[in-house]
Design an enzyme around this catalytic site. Structure first.
Site, short mmCIF file in Angstrom:
data_model
loop_
_atom_site.label_atom_id
_atom_site.label_comp_id
_atom_site.label_asym_id
_atom_site.label_seq_id
_atom_site.Cartn_x
_atom_site.Cartn_y
_atom_site.Cartn_z
N CYS A 131 7.30 4.77 0.17
CA CYS A 131 7.13 3.63 1.06
C CYS A 131 8.33 2.69 0.97
O CYS A 131 8.45 1.89 0.03
CB CYS A 131 5.85 2.86 0.71
SG CYS A 131 5.57 1.46 1.83
N CYS A 134 7.54 -1.12 0.90
CA CYS A 134 7.05 -1.58 -0.40
C CYS A 134 8.19 -1.62 -1.42
O CYS A 134 8.24 -2.53 -2.25
CB CYS A 134 5.91 -0.71 -0.89
SG CYS A 134 4.44 -0.81 0.18
#
Length: 174
Positions: A131, A134
């Protein structure tokens, strides 16, 4: 069950993984909480029962009860966040980026351990789960806390855990 036991299970063709795992975990020079929290959270994120079974007892022995719980919480909350934010990022319809997440993430605000340690663990889990949003978010928190790039890469290194998990899981089907 231990790091040595896990290393002994790695096949000869993956000798580099054995060496890397030993250097990343065995010779990290990190404080025990940062090291073993990363080991535990990435073992969980690897989704490998073999890796988790081998590393979890040693991680638990090297972490306070609060850090043990927080490392598991980092793996759990980032598993949820990584799917949501990775999906948001990958969608070509950018209006999804404006939608409210609606996810409970209370543990991020109050992890029960040093916030920097929790962010390292979250960074490592996000790397395994792929991700980018993130990773960027946790990187910014770490930079604001004064953590340099070299230090954060070393402290959140999860490549060994994930590669070993993939190899051993493949071997289980051979």
């Amino acid at each position: 069950m231990s790091l040595d036991s896990l290393k002994s299970r790695i096949p000869d063709y993956a000798k580099d993984l054995k060496l890397n795992l030993g250097s990343v975990i065995g010779n990290s020079g990190l404080p025990a909480q940062q090291l073993w929290g990363t080991v535990l959270s990435t073992a969980i994120a690897s989704r490998s029962a073999i890796v988790l079974r081998e590393l979890e007892p040693e991680a638990k022995a090297n972490l306070s009860p609060e850090a043990y719980t927080a490392a598991k919480a980092a793996a759990a909350v980032m598993a949820m966040n990584n799917v949501f934010y990775r999906t948001r990022h990958l969608l070509s319809d950018h209006e999804y980026g404006n939608l409210r997440a609606g996810l409970r993430m209370n543990v991020i605000g109050n992890p029960g351990v040093d916030k920097v340690d929790f962010e390292f663990w979250s960074f490592a889990v996000s790397a395994i789960n792929g991700c980018g949003m993130c990773l960027d978010s946790t990187k910014q928190v770490l930079r604001k806390a004064g953590v340099e790039r070299r230090s954060s890469r070393r402290r959140s290194d999860c490549r060994g855990t994930q590669a070993v998990a993939a190899t051993l899981d493949a071997e289980a089907f051979s």
